[in-house]
Design an enzyme around this catalytic site. Structure first.
Site, PDB file in Angstrom:
ATOM      1  N   SER A 160      46.763  24.595  57.772  1.00 46.45           N
ATOM      2  CA  SER A 160      45.739  23.938  56.957  1.00 46.45           C
ATOM      3  C   SER A 160      44.882  23.043  57.836  1.00 46.45           C
ATOM      4  O   SER A 160      45.278  22.669  58.948  1.00 46.45           O
ATOM      5  CB  SER A 160      46.425  23.092  55.874  1.00 46.45           C
ATOM      6  N   TYR A 173      51.934  16.473  52.494  1.00 37.76           N
ATOM      7  CA  TYR A 173      51.367  17.803  52.711  1.00 37.76           C
ATOM      8  C   TYR A 173      50.755  17.898  54.108  1.00 37.76           C
ATOM      9  O   TYR A 173      50.936  18.901  54.808  1.00 37.76           O
ATOM     10  CB  TYR A 173      50.319  18.085  51.643  1.00 37.76           C
TER      11      TYR A 173
END
Length: 277
Positions: A160, A173
């Site tokens: 990501s 995250y």
């Protein structure tokens, strides 16, 4: 000329979701035999059924990426139904509101009900980190055992933008995806003598069911966070799931990327290249 991934067995975790289902469909249309794995049995069975109705070879399996024994049983079923894995895509992951702050910056004058870093739930951190990091480690331990020595075998993880620079509000995250990128490089080195390559894609900002509430209000208008994202994405828009496929196929294709190993490929509209100035 045959299809690009003719008869390759592609195992995809998280395939009950929109993004990884799109990956599954793309590989299936290119001739792969696709195993769709997800803890959401109803979703993954429906996604697999839609592919078989189109004439593709696909099968859905209920699977928990954090349960190694369950995954080993799933591997045996995949082996019997489709054959041993050639390409593993570790797509299971996600965030959780228990590990998300309300505020981007800590301040002394915050409203009393603001959920700050100090209010985050330890179990929320554990859930997010386990799902993203261990949810990549464990399927790799299970399926890579059958991949060693196979020509064209490779693993593709889903990293990501958070892995390069952490985004505000989502510390668990961000940390977990940074760990996935690090693991990708570690695995690339570890498996380098076995013929297995390991790489990752790092998607930029796409709209999904998971992040829609962060990006748009109840009336469908862009939030302040959306405005920030688009302002810092040089191409000035969100990406589409189909725009990840070129990078995914490149990394998976032994003819095109046989010497590409340990790479984290940003597919982000220039977000990671832009300083904001």
């Amino acid at each position: 000329m045959g299809k690009r991934f003719e008869n390759k067995v592609v195992v995809i975790t998280g395939a009950g979701g929109v993004l990884c289902n799109a990956f599954a469909a793309a590989f299936a249309e290119e001739g792969a035999k696709v195993a769709l794995l997800d803890i959401n049995e109803e979703a993954v069975m429906q996604n697999a059924r839609m592919l078989t109705e189109k004439g593709c070879t696909a099968k859905g399996y209920k699977a928990d990426v954090l349960d190694q024994e369950s995954l080993k049983q799933t591997r045996e079923r995949v082996n019997a139904d489709l054959g041993t894995c050639d390409i593993l895509i570790n797509g299971a992951g996600g965030n959780n509101k228990r590990a998300t702050t309300d505020n981007e910056f800590h301040d002394f004058d915050l409203p009393e009900d603001t959920k700050t870093f100090f209010d985050l739930d330890k179990s929320g951190f554990e859930f997010v980190f386990n799902l993203n990091f261990l949810g990549t480690v464990i399927p790799t331990q299970v399926f890579a055992a059958d991949m060693m020595g196979k020509k064209g075998a490779n693993i593709i993880n889903i990293s990501s933008m958070n892995a390069f620079t952490p985004l505000t509000k989502i510390p668990a995250y961000s940390g977990a995806k940074a760990a996935v990128s690090n693991l990708t490089q570690w695995l690339a080195v570890y498996f380098s003598k076995t013929g297995i390559r390991c790489n990752a894609i790092a998607p930029g900002f796409l709209v999904s069911n998971q992040n829609r509430a962060l990006l748009f209000d109840a009336d469908g208008k862009p939030t302040a966070r959306t405005e920030k994202i688009l302002r810092n994405t040089p191409m000035g828009r969100f990406g589409e799931a189909d725009e990840l496929l070129g990078g995914l196929f490149f990394l998976a294709d032994e003819q095109q990327s046989s010497f590409v190993n340990g790479v984290i490929l940003p597919i982000d509209g220039g977000f990671s290249a832009y300083s904001g100035v």
